[in-house]
Motif scaffolding. Structure first.
Motif, PDB file in Angstrom:
ATOM      1  N   LEU A   1       0.974  -1.032  -0.020  1.00 44.59           N
ATOM      2  CA  LEU A   1      -0.178  -0.042   0.034  1.00 44.59           C
ATOM      3  C   LEU A   1       0.719   1.298  -0.059  1.00 44.59           C
ATOM      4  O   LEU A   1       1.933   1.122   0.735  1.00 44.59           O
ATOM      5  N   ALA A   2       0.451   2.312  -0.803  1.00 44.93           N
ATOM      6  CA  ALA A   2       1.111   3.619  -0.718  1.00 44.93           C
ATOM      7  C   ALA A   2       0.144   4.663  -0.999  1.00 44.93           C
ATOM      8  O   ALA A   2      -1.100   4.366  -1.375  1.00 44.93           O
ATOM      9  N   GLU A   3       0.734   6.148  -0.604  1.00 39.83           N
ATOM     10  CA  GLU A   3      -0.251   7.054  -0.962  1.00 39.83           C
ATOM     11  C   GLU A   3      -0.763   7.195  -2.461  1.00 39.83           C
ATOM     12  O   GLU A   3      -1.972   7.585  -2.475  1.00 39.83           O
ATOM     13  N   ASP A   4       0.000   6.882  -3.220  1.00 40.24           N
ATOM     14  CA  ASP A   4      -0.668   7.315  -4.725  1.00 40.24           C
ATOM     15  C   ASP A   4      -1.123   5.832  -5.235  1.00 40.24           C
ATOM     16  O   ASP A   4      -1.193   5.869  -6.451  1.00 40.24           O
ATOM     17  N   GLY A   5      -1.294   4.825  -4.781  1.00 37.96           N
ATOM     18  CA  GLY A   5      -1.791   3.451  -5.210  1.00 37.96           C
ATOM     19  C   GLY A   5      -1.281   2.373  -4.476  1.00 37.96           C
ATOM     20  O   GLY A   5      -0.459   2.433  -3.595  1.00 37.96           O
ATOM     21  N   ILE A   6      -1.533   1.530  -5.218  1.00 37.49           N
ATOM     22  CA  ILE A   6      -1.042  -0.246  -4.587  1.00 37.49           C
ATOM     23  C   ILE A   6      -0.083  -0.641  -5.754  1.00 37.49           C
ATOM     24  O   ILE A   6      -0.003  -0.240  -7.039  1.00 37.49           O
ATOM     25  N   THR A   7       0.902  -1.372  -5.290  1.00 36.38           N
ATOM     26  CA  THR A   7       1.719  -1.975  -6.067  1.00 36.38           C
ATOM     27  C   THR A   7       1.633  -3.732  -6.034  1.00 36.38           C
ATOM     28  O   THR A   7       1.682  -4.016  -4.618  1.00 36.38           O
ATOM     29  N   VAL A   8       1.177  -4.380  -6.683  1.00 39.86           N
ATOM     30  CA  VAL A   8       0.948  -5.784  -6.765  1.00 39.86           C
ATOM     31  C   VAL A   8       2.005  -6.698  -7.452  1.00 39.86           C
ATOM     32  O   VAL A   8       2.851  -6.263  -8.582  1.00 39.86           O
ATOM     33  N   ASP A   9       2.871  -7.525  -6.553  1.00 39.84           N
ATOM     34  CA  ASP A   9       3.959  -8.412  -7.125  1.00 39.84           C
ATOM     35  C   ASP A   9       3.243  -9.546  -7.148  1.00 39.84           C
ATOM     36  O   ASP A   9       2.812 -10.208  -6.196  1.00 39.84           O
ATOM     37  N   VAL A  10       3.578 -10.428  -8.289  1.00 40.51           N
ATOM     38  CA  VAL A  10       2.604 -11.761  -8.720  1.00 40.51           C
ATOM     39  C   VAL A  10       4.154 -12.530  -8.917  1.00 40.51           C
ATOM     40  O   VAL A  10       4.724 -12.390  -9.948  1.00 40.51           O
TER      41      VAL A  10
ATOM     42  N   MET B   1     -13.702  -4.523  -9.831  1.00 38.37           N
ATOM     43  CA  MET B   1     -14.362  -4.851  -8.632  1.00 38.37           C
ATOM     44  C   MET B   1     -14.016  -3.884  -7.515  1.00 38.37           C
ATOM     45  O   MET B   1     -14.787  -4.062  -6.443  1.00 38.37           O
ATOM     46  N   THR B   2     -12.765  -2.946  -7.582  1.00 41.22           N
ATOM     47  CA  THR B   2     -12.661  -2.458  -6.439  1.00 41.22           C
ATOM     48  C   THR B   2     -12.356  -0.697  -6.638  1.00 41.22           C
ATOM     49  O   THR B   2     -12.284  -0.143  -5.627  1.00 41.22           O
ATOM     50  N   ALA B   3     -12.261  -0.407  -7.968  1.00 44.03           N
ATOM     51  CA  ALA B   3     -11.981   1.052  -8.109  1.00 44.03           C
ATOM     52  C   ALA B   3     -10.810   1.571  -7.861  1.00 44.03           C
ATOM     53  O   ALA B   3     -10.499   2.607  -7.255  1.00 44.03           O
ATOM     54  N   ILE B   4      -9.758   0.568  -7.334  1.00 37.98           N
ATOM     55  CA  ILE B   4      -8.631   1.040  -6.661  1.00 37.98           C
ATOM     56  C   ILE B   4      -7.484   1.599  -7.739  1.00 37.98           C
ATOM     57  O   ILE B   4      -7.517   0.832  -8.901  1.00 37.98           O
ATOM     58  N   GLU B   5      -6.554   2.454  -7.478  1.00 37.45           N
ATOM     59  CA  GLU B   5      -5.565   3.147  -8.197  1.00 37.45           C
ATOM     60  C   GLU B   5      -4.362   2.250  -7.966  1.00 37.45           C
ATOM     61  O   GLU B   5      -4.014   2.106  -7.001  1.00 37.45           O
TER      62      GLU B   5
END
Length: 132
Positions: free
Chosen positions: A68-77, A105-109
């Protein structure tokens, strides 16, 4: 990742209250979206997820880490791909599928979706023998 962190969706706040999404939910959505891509053999988890699956507990968030970060999320797969597929093409499809699923599903940045190819799965000997 700290389990106490809850991602608040500011754009979802209304007079009825706010919507909070746990990072574990994001991991599950991303994990399912990645595993749906042709060319992905399996998702790569850690030792604990392997033990849990042997005990019969399915972990759909396996191989996914969310930051989690202020300007959005980073996903590592982390994925194991099937031998013979075009790695860059499969990685792009994984990124696109995760992005679409999370936005729908979430409208997440999203800040970034990083794909780590950690292995290659070859066909089993039985499948090769059936072809011959």
């Amino acid at each position: 990742m700290n389990e106490n962190h809850i991602l608040e969706l500011e754009e979802q706040k209304s007079e009825l209250g706010k919507v909070e999404i746990s990072p574990e939910v994001i991991e599950v959505i991303a994990g399912i979206a990645a595993s749906e891509v042709d060319g992905v053999a399996t998702m790569r988890g850690n030792f604990a997820t392997g033990v849990a699956e042997k005990l019969g507990r399915k972990n759909h968030g396996k191989g996914v880490k969310v930051e989690l970060a202020e300007d959005g999320i980073t996903v590592d797969v982390s994925v194991v791909i099937t031998y013979g597929v075009a790695v860059p093409e499969v990685a792009n499809l994984i990124q696109s599928n995760i992005k679409q699923a999370l936005q729908t599903m979430t409208a997440i940045e999203l800040q970034a979706i990083n794909v780590h190819v950690v292995g290659v799965q070859f066909e089993s000997n039985e499948a090769v023998e059936e072809e011959n």
